[in-house]
Design an enzyme around this catalytic site. Structure first.
Site, short mmCIF file in Angstrom:
data_model
loop_
_atom_site.label_atom_id
_atom_site.label_comp_id
_atom_site.label_asym_id
_atom_site.label_seq_id
_atom_site.Cartn_x
_atom_site.Cartn_y
_atom_site.Cartn_z
N HIS A 33 -8.50 4.53 66.39
CA HIS A 33 -9.74 5.09 65.86
C HIS A 33 -10.87 4.07 66.02
O HIS A 33 -10.64 2.87 65.86
CB HIS A 33 -9.56 5.48 64.39
CG HIS A 33 -10.71 6.30 63.88
ND1 HIS A 33 -11.90 5.73 63.52
CD2 HIS A 33 -10.86 7.64 63.73
CE1 HIS A 33 -12.74 6.69 63.15
NE2 HIS A 33 -12.13 7.86 63.27
N ASN A 76 -8.97 13.61 58.83
CA ASN A 76 -8.87 12.15 58.68
C ASN A 76 -9.62 11.77 57.41
O ASN A 76 -10.85 11.73 57.41
CB ASN A 76 -9.47 11.46 59.91
CG ASN A 76 -9.44 9.95 59.78
OD1 ASN A 76 -8.85 9.42 58.83
ND2 ASN A 76 -10.06 9.25 60.72
N LYS A 130 -9.75 8.94 56.07
CA LYS A 130 -10.21 7.55 56.09
C LYS A 130 -9.89 6.89 54.74
O LYS A 130 -8.85 7.17 54.17
CB LYS A 130 -11.70 7.50 56.45
CG LYS A 130 -12.00 8.30 57.73
CD LYS A 130 -13.39 8.11 58.26
CE LYS A 130 -13.56 8.91 59.55
NZ LYS A 130 -14.86 8.71 60.19
N GLU A 148 -13.86 10.88 70.36
CA GLU A 148 -14.81 10.73 69.27
C GLU A 148 -15.92 9.78 69.68
O GLU A 148 -15.76 8.55 69.61
CB GLU A 148 -14.11 10.17 68.03
CG GLU A 148 -13.01 11.06 67.49
CD GLU A 148 -12.74 10.76 66.01
OE1 GLU A 148 -12.89 11.67 65.21
OE2 GLU A 148 -12.39 9.61 65.69
N GLU A 169 -13.17 3.15 64.20
CA GLU A 169 -13.39 2.25 63.05
C GLU A 169 -12.37 1.11 63.05
O GLU A 169 -12.68 -0.01 62.63
CB GLU A 169 -13.35 3.06 61.75
CG GLU A 169 -14.61 3.90 61.61
CD GLU A 169 -14.43 5.22 60.89
OE1 GLU A 169 -13.41 5.39 60.19
OE2 GLU A 169 -15.31 6.09 61.05
N GLY A 188 -19.76 10.43 61.52
CA GLY A 188 -20.39 10.22 60.22
C GLY A 188 -21.91 10.21 60.26
O GLY A 188 -22.55 9.80 59.29
N SER A 248 -18.77 14.44 63.40
CA SER A 248 -19.67 15.36 62.68
C SER A 248 -19.29 16.83 62.87
O SER A 248 -20.18 17.69 62.93
CB SER A 248 -21.13 15.09 63.07
OG SER A 248 -21.51 13.78 62.70
#
Ligand code: 13P
Length: 245
Positions: free
Chosen positions: A93, A7, A9, A161, A95, A167, A206
């Protein structure tokens, strides 16, 4: 079957994508049972699709709209993603849940639209740190997965996730991953019946070449959805190699 999904992003320009694909394809050889997929930002989908054509590497979108077409400024339809070379689409996702107001109400029609278009949806689920600390993890996941009762589409994949592991360099422990993946497997059986047993459940948060082998040993973990480490073709190749062992 294992999957390693990169991904990207909102990272990379065309020259970065070209350099990434050149390095990747110089060494990449498809392995039976291991799916390699890259989810680039929209403008790079045609670029990456053209470069990886014939290599076995798949291309996914990071999101797409539920409606087939129309007055939705700034949006991209499932058909457009497919037309640009995608075979799958990330949906939900964290985010997008956090910054774009994605909810179960917006995700249900997206899952249906993706499946109707022949794009494999990869539904992303995960709890925040506050939810984990409040012991709400499984309840939150149950709520996020519940839309699959109304959209029992196949093929589909799920990515777990934990938001606090994305991250941050703080990977979930194997015990935490084991508990959640077993829970998701059970939920999928309840929501989807027998096909639920076939749904790949990926871990994301991560993931690196250093921790991936341990994560893959956890029951019901069918691969990784990888952010930061997937921007480096050498690391992505290493992750694919680990998945093939
Ligand atoms: P990182 O691998 O950078 O933690 O990101 C995970 C992720 O969000 C992949 O979708």
């Amino acid at each position: 079957m294992r999957m390693v999904v990169a991904n990207w992003k909102m990272n990379h320009l065309r020259r970065d994508a070209e350099a990434f694909c050149a390095t990747l394809l110089a060494s990449y050889r498809p392995v039976d049972g291991v799916v390699a997929a890259i989810a680039p930002p929209f403008p790079l989908i045609p670029v990456v699709s053209r470069l990886v054509a014939g290599s076995g590497v798949r291309v996914y979108a990071q999101n797409a709209h539920a409606e087939a077409k129309g007055a939705y400024t700034g949006e991209v339809s499932m058909a457009m993603a497919m037309d640009a070379g995608c075979t799958g689409v990330l949906l939900g996702h964290s985010e997008r849940r956090q910054y774009n107001g994605e909810t179960e109400a917006t995700l249900l029609p997206k899952v249906k639209a993706a499946a109707a278009q022949g794009l494999m949806p990869m539904l992303c689920v995960g709890e925040t740190l506050a939810q984990r600390d409040a012991n709400e993890t499984l309840e939150v996941l149950r709520g996020q997965l519940a839309i699959l009762a109304q959209a029992p589409v196949s093929p589909i994949a799920v990515a777990y996730e934990p938001v606090w592991a994305i991250g941050t360099g703080r990977v979930a422990t194997v015990e935490q991953i084991a508990e959640v993946h077993a829970f998701i497997r059970k939920e999928l059986a309840t929501l989807m019946g027998a096909p639920g047993a076939q749904v790949p459940i990926l871990y994301g948060g991560s993931v690196t070449p250093e921790n991936f082998a341990e994560i893959l040993k956890v029951p019901h973990v069918a691969g990784g959805l990888v952010g930061g480490a997937s921007l480096d073709p050498a690391k992505y190749l290493k992750l694919l190699e680990i998945a093939s062992l």
